[in-house]
Each structure stands twice: as structure tokens, then as C-alpha cells.
Design a protein around this motif. Structure first.
Motif, mmCIF file in Angstrom:
data_model
loop_
_atom_site.group_PDB
_atom_site.id
_atom_site.type_symbol
_atom_site.label_atom_id
_atom_site.label_comp_id
_atom_site.label_asym_id
_atom_site.label_seq_id
_atom_site.Cartn_x
_atom_site.Cartn_y
_atom_site.Cartn_z
ATOM 1 N N ILE A 211 0.838 -1.198 0.000
ATOM 2 C CA ILE A 211 0.000 0.000 0.000
ATOM 3 C C ILE A 211 0.875 1.251 0.000
ATOM 4 C CG2 ILE A 211 -1.742 1.296 1.269
ATOM 5 C CD1 ILE A 211 -2.812 -1.372 2.289
ATOM 6 N N ASN A 212 0.721 2.036 -1.030
ATOM 7 C CA ASN A 212 1.476 3.287 -1.171
ATOM 8 C C ASN A 212 0.520 4.448 -0.932
ATOM 9 O OD1 ASN A 212 3.848 1.838 -2.133
ATOM 10 N ND2 ASN A 212 2.692 1.545 -4.027
ATOM 11 N N LYS A 213 0.751 5.183 0.160
ATOM 12 C CA LYS A 213 -0.127 6.290 0.522
ATOM 13 C C LYS A 213 0.469 7.626 0.076
ATOM 14 C CE LYS A 213 -1.892 4.171 4.779
ATOM 15 N NZ LYS A 213 -1.958 4.341 6.255
ATOM 16 N N THR A 214 -0.391 8.467 -0.437
ATOM 17 C CA THR A 214 -0.039 9.857 -0.708
ATOM 18 C C THR A 214 -1.054 10.727 0.011
ATOM 19 O OG1 THR A 214 0.876 9.307 -2.891
ATOM 20 C CG2 THR A 214 0.308 11.616 -2.477
ATOM 21 N N TYR A 215 -0.556 11.534 0.951
ATOM 22 C CA TYR A 215 -1.458 12.361 1.743
ATOM 23 C C TYR A 215 -1.691 13.710 1.068
ATOM 24 C CZ TYR A 215 -0.547 9.080 5.579
ATOM 25 O OH TYR A 215 -0.439 7.962 6.359
ATOM 26 N N GLY A 216 -2.970 14.123 1.041
ATOM 27 C CA GLY A 216 -3.292 15.471 0.609
ATOM 28 C C GLY A 216 -2.896 16.475 1.684
ATOM 29 N N THR A 217 -3.152 17.748 1.417
ATOM 30 C CA THR A 217 -2.770 18.822 2.341
ATOM 31 C C THR A 217 -4.010 19.603 2.772
ATOM 32 O OG1 THR A 217 -0.616 19.047 1.266
ATOM 33 C CG2 THR A 217 -1.338 20.871 2.655
ATOM 34 N N LEU A 218 -4.122 19.797 4.082
ATOM 35 C CA LEU A 218 -5.203 20.611 4.640
ATOM 36 C C LEU A 218 -4.613 21.966 5.041
ATOM 37 C CD1 LEU A 218 -6.850 17.892 6.904
ATOM 38 C CD2 LEU A 218 -7.560 18.598 4.608
ATOM 39 N N THR A 219 -5.188 23.050 4.507
ATOM 40 C CA THR A 219 -4.628 24.385 4.716
ATOM 41 C C THR A 219 -5.693 25.341 5.235
ATOM 42 O OG1 THR A 219 -3.043 24.054 2.912
ATOM 43 C CG2 THR A 219 -3.441 26.315 3.628
ATOM 44 N N VAL A 220 -5.368 26.028 6.345
ATOM 45 C CA VAL A 220 -6.228 27.077 6.892
ATOM 46 C C VAL A 220 -5.486 28.400 6.762
ATOM 47 C CG1 VAL A 220 -7.363 27.971 8.968
ATOM 48 C CG2 VAL A 220 -7.392 25.509 8.488
ATOM 49 N N THR A 221 -6.150 29.399 6.176
ATOM 50 C CA THR A 221 -5.522 30.704 5.939
ATOM 51 C C THR A 221 -6.107 31.753 6.890
ATOM 52 O OG1 THR A 221 -7.154 31.247 4.230
ATOM 53 C CG2 THR A 221 -5.127 30.146 3.527
ATOM 54 N N ASP A 222 -5.412 32.906 6.999
ATOM 55 C CA ASP A 222 -5.896 34.015 7.813
ATOM 56 C C ASP A 222 -7.237 34.525 7.289
ATOM 57 O OD1 ASP A 222 -3.796 34.370 9.755
ATOM 58 O OD2 ASP A 222 -2.532 35.112 8.130
ATOM 59 N N ARG A 223 -8.044 35.046 8.180
ATOM 60 C CA ARG A 223 -9.309 35.634 7.781
ATOM 61 C C ARG A 223 -9.081 36.944 7.028
ATOM 62 N NH1 ARG A 223 -13.855 33.762 9.510
ATOM 63 N NH2 ARG A 223 -14.879 35.781 9.165
ATOM 64 N N SER A 224 -9.833 37.134 5.979
ATOM 65 C CA SER A 224 -9.745 38.406 5.259
ATOM 66 C C SER A 224 -10.442 39.514 6.067
ATOM 67 C CB SER A 224 -10.381 38.277 3.874
ATOM 68 O OG SER A 224 -11.720 37.817 3.966
ATOM 69 N N GLU A 225 -11.489 39.160 6.798
ATOM 70 C CA GLU A 225 -12.167 40.086 7.706
ATOM 71 C C GLU A 225 -12.106 39.481 9.105
ATOM 72 O OE1 GLU A 225 -16.077 41.109 6.528
ATOM 73 O OE2 GLU A 225 -15.496 41.776 4.521
ATOM 74 N N LYS A 226 -11.416 40.170 10.001
ATOM 75 C CA LYS A 226 -11.213 39.638 11.347
ATOM 76 C C LYS A 226 -12.536 39.617 12.123
ATOM 77 C CE LYS A 226 -6.794 39.751 10.432
ATOM 78 N NZ LYS A 226 -6.073 38.519 10.060
ATOM 79 N N TYR A 227 -12.608 38.709 13.065
ATOM 80 C CA TYR A 227 -13.743 38.705 13.988
ATOM 81 C C TYR A 227 -13.640 39.919 14.910
ATOM 82 C CZ TYR A 227 -14.972 33.862 12.803
ATOM 83 O OH TYR A 227 -15.365 32.720 12.166
ATOM 84 N N GLN A 228 -14.738 40.638 15.084
ATOM 85 C CA GLN A 228 -14.785 41.791 15.987
ATOM 86 C C GLN A 228 -15.449 41.336 17.289
ATOM 87 O OE1 GLN A 228 -14.097 45.233 15.452
ATOM 88 N NE2 GLN A 228 -13.589 45.274 13.271
ATOM 89 N N ILE A 229 -14.761 41.500 18.392
ATOM 90 C CA ILE A 229 -15.356 41.171 19.685
ATOM 91 C C ILE A 229 -15.205 42.370 20.617
ATOM 92 C CG2 ILE A 229 -14.960 38.704 19.454
ATOM 93 C CD1 ILE A 229 -12.553 38.949 21.247
ATOM 94 N N THR A 230 -16.164 42.538 21.527
ATOM 95 C CA THR A 230 -16.166 43.674 22.448
ATOM 96 C C THR A 230 -16.274 43.168 23.881
ATOM 97 O OG1 THR A 230 -17.211 45.112 20.808
ATOM 98 C CG2 THR A 230 -17.326 45.805 23.115
ATOM 99 N N LEU A 231 -15.347 43.594 24.701
ATOM 100 C CA LEU A 231 -15.367 43.260 26.117
ATOM 101 C C LEU A 231 -16.033 44.382 26.898
ATOM 102 C CD1 LEU A 231 -11.691 41.956 26.541
ATOM 103 C CD2 LEU A 231 -13.731 40.652 25.947
ATOM 104 N N THR A 232 -16.796 44.012 27.899
ATOM 105 C CA THR A 232 -17.482 45.001 28.736
ATOM 106 C C THR A 232 -16.919 44.948 30.150
ATOM 107 O OG1 THR A 232 -19.512 44.748 27.442
ATOM 108 C CG2 THR A 232 -19.701 45.773 29.623
ATOM 109 N N PRO A 233 -16.198 46.014 30.567
ATOM 110 C CA PRO A 233 -15.701 46.035 31.947
ATOM 111 C C PRO A 233 -16.866 46.126 32.937
ATOM 112 C CG PRO A 233 -14.537 47.625 30.569
ATOM 113 C CD PRO A 233 -15.739 47.185 29.801
ATOM 114 N N ASN A 234 -16.611 45.690 34.143
ATOM 115 C CA ASN A 234 -17.614 45.828 35.195
ATOM 116 C C ASN A 234 -17.782 47.290 35.581
ATOM 117 O OD1 ASN A 234 -18.162 43.050 35.487
ATOM 118 N ND2 ASN A 234 -16.306 42.799 36.726
ATOM 119 N N SER A 235 -19.020 47.726 35.774
ATOM 120 C CA SER A 235 -19.344 49.037 36.337
ATOM 121 C C SER A 235 -19.891 48.830 37.742
ATOM 122 C CB SER A 235 -20.367 49.761 35.469
ATOM 123 O OG SER A 235 -19.808 50.134 34.228
ATOM 124 N N LYS A 236 -19.939 49.927 38.513
ATOM 125 C CA LYS A 236 -20.404 49.799 39.895
ATOM 126 C C LYS A 236 -20.941 51.137 40.370
ATOM 127 C CE LYS A 236 -18.739 47.826 44.281
ATOM 128 N NZ LYS A 236 -17.531 47.286 44.975
#
Length: 317
Positions: free
Chosen positions: A168-193
Motif C-alpha cells: 500500500i502506497n499512501k499519498t497524503y493530501g494537504t489541509l490548509t487554513v488561511t488568515d481571515r480576510s475580515e477579522k472577527y470583531q469582539i467587544t469586552l465590557t468592563p464591570n461598572s459599579k
């Protein structure tokens, strides 16, 4: 070799074949040195000059064995023959099979990239799975973060398939993940008091949450701080510091795929209530200066707030 006193000789040579899933016998060459010559091939047995030659050697799986023969002489002539056997070999060689896993690519989305496809090489004589045999495939290849890796897999033989019979002769394909063209935007909310002024320092710190869910995947933010302190009544903006780091559930640093924003927040200290009516305070007579004695020894006069520390044992005159 079989050699008789009458000058008859027989030579047996082993066949060399590719594994093909069925028993194959060797090729037998019979040569007479008297009146004629003839060739007999792929026979289970042959009778010549009161001599029966039976082929009992066979080889199905990959490997080598003797091309065994069994010789039976007619009893009437057996005493005239001295049988010498020179048996050949039967060799079944591994059958080549070429398997290639598929490739794939995508932008980062937090989910593993997989591709569970395998292509068997083009069939040629003596290659590929034998009819009725084959395998299924278990994939270990996966790519979750930005980068590339092999689409690795293992063969699981079908019932009746012996993988030892195959190269059995195996040839493995390639799995590639690239950078996002549009980044995920996330917002943190500090605690108020919001608290009521009591003359002591007040503070607030931290965030409502540093755990986020995107596309069903969990992410964590670290490396940032938010805090505010104050004593007097008023509003104190929360100060933000640090550099946000985003990691996935496996601890991989995926900060480059995100833009992290932090909302504003504040600490609010509200003025205390100092407008209690003197009529609600205890007193002795209309001519006496109105006063009240608190349980902690703090006197509160009408129209003003004063904190007076009284020593133990002192008395009002």
C-alpha cells in the motif's frame, strides 16, 4: 527432475505470479527424448509412460512455497525407475495499491478542516484492490488553526481482505487554513459599579466575561485589565490596560484572527442622604439645642453633619 531407465526425463519449474486472489499452480514442462516432444502447462496431473505426476503445490497469499509434485508409478514398472524430484517454487508477490487522500483549504473559522475522501490509483494489470476486496479509511488528518498539515488516514480492511497481501502506497493530501480576510470583531465590557458614599475608598475591576462563543466554538481573552477607584462622591472612569490575547479551547493563540474592543465603564459614588428632619430626631425640650446621639457616638445636629469622636466615659454637660 524425473528420469527413467528408458531415457525419459521430466523437468518442473516454479511459476512466478502477482497475487490475484486465486490459487495458481506452477508450469510443468515435459520433455521426451525419444520419438516426440510436447509441452503441458497448468495441469493438475499428467500421465506419461505409466507414470502419473500430480501437482499438489499452490500459493494464494503473498509468500513463497514449493511447487510440490506427487509421482505414482505403475506397479508393473516401478522397480525400473529411480525418482528424483527437483521441485520449483511458487511465489506470490504483494499487489501494489496507491491511495491518495484529498486536499482542502479554507479561511480560519475556529472549526477543524477535514476531507474524508480517498482515491485509489488508476487500475492497471496487477495493481489495485482485487475484485471483491478493499478497505475503508479512518482519517486522523485535521487542521484547525492557520497553517497546513497532512490529511493522514489509516486503512481498515474489508471482510476477506488481508492487507499483508498488498503493497500500500499512501499519498497524503494537504489541509490548509488561511488568515481571515475580515477579522472577527469582539467587544469586552468592563464591570461598572454604583455605591453610596461613606467616606471609604471604593473600587471596581474585571470584566463581565472573558469567554466568548463564535460559530459554536469557545474562545478566551486574557492579558487585559480594567479598574477604577474613588472615595469622594462622583464618577470615576474605568482604566483599561494590557494587550488582549485570544486563545481557543485547546489553548492555541488565535489573536491574529480577532480585533478586540473594550467598552467604557465607570465607578459611581453617590452622595449620602443628609437631609433628615430634626423633628424626627430625639430631643429634650424646646429650649435645648436639638441633637441626637448615634449608636456609635456620632452626634448629628439639624442642618449640618458633624462627626464627633467621644472618648469612653465622657459625658454631655
Amino acid at each position: 527432475m524425473l528420469r527413467g531407465l528408458d531415457g525419459v526425463g521430466a523437468w518442473f519449474e516454479g511459476g512466478r505470479i502477482w497475487f490475484c486472489g486465486a490459487e495458481k499452480l506452477g508450469i510443468c514442462f515435459i520433455r521426451e527424448v525419444t520419438a516426440f516432444k510436447r509441452r503441458i502447462a497448468n495441469k493438475d496431473s499428467v500421465i506419461i509412460h505409466h507414470m502419473e505426476i500430480e501437482f499438489v503445490g499452490s500459493q494464494t497469499d503473498c509468500g513463497t512455497s514449493k511447487n510440490a509434485i506427487r509421482v505414482t508409478l505403475d506397479p508393473s514398472i516401478a522397480e525400473y525407475y529411480n525418482i528424483v524430484k527437483n521441485e520449483g517454487k511458487l511465489t506470490v508477490e504483494k499487489r501494489p495499491v496507491t491511495l491518495t487522500s484529498a486536499s482542502g483549504s479554507k479561511e480560519y473559522d475556529g472549526k477543524p478542516l477535514t476531507n474524508h475522501k480517498v482515491t485509489v490509483g488508476e487500475a492497471a494489470w496487477g495493481t489495485g484492490w482485487v475484485d471483491g476486496q478493499g478497505a475503508t479509511y479512518s482519517f486522523t488528518g485535521s487542521q484547525k488553526i492557520v497553517g497546513s498539515s497532512e490529511n493522514a488516514f489509516e486503512c481498515i480492511p474489508n471482510e476477506g481482505t488481508n492487507l499483508d497481501n498488498y503493497q500500500i502506497n499512501k499519498t497524503y493530501g494537504t489541509l490548509t487554513v488561511t488568515d481571515r480576510s475580515e477579522k472577527y470583531q469582539i467587544t469586552l465590557t468592563p464591570n461598572s459599579k454604583s455605591v453610596t458614599y461613606d467616606g471609604t475608598e471604593k473600587s471596581v475591576s474585571g470584566f463581565e466575561t472573558l469567554e466568548l462563543q463564535i460559530n459554536g466554538q469557545t474562545f478566551y481573552v486574557s492579558g487585559v485589565e480594567a479598574s477604577a477607584t474613588g472615595t469622594d462622591a462622583g464618577e470615576y472612569p474605568v482604566t483599561k490596560s494590557g494587550q488582549a490575547v485570544v486563545t481557543d479551547a485547546e489553548g492555541n493563540d488565535v489573536t491574529d484572527q480577532f480585533i478586540v474592543n473594550i467598552d467604557d465603564a465607570k465607578l459611581t459614588i453617590v452622595e449620602g442622604d443628609s437631609n433628615k428632619s430634626a423633628s424626627n430626631l430625639p430631643h429634650t425640650g424646646d429650649s435645648a439645642a436639638p441633637y441626637a446621639m448615634g449608636i456609635c457616638g456620632v452626634a448629628i445636629t439639624a442642618g449640618a453633619v458633624a462627626f464627633v469622636a467621644r472618648r469612653k466615659g465622657s459625658s454631655r454637660r
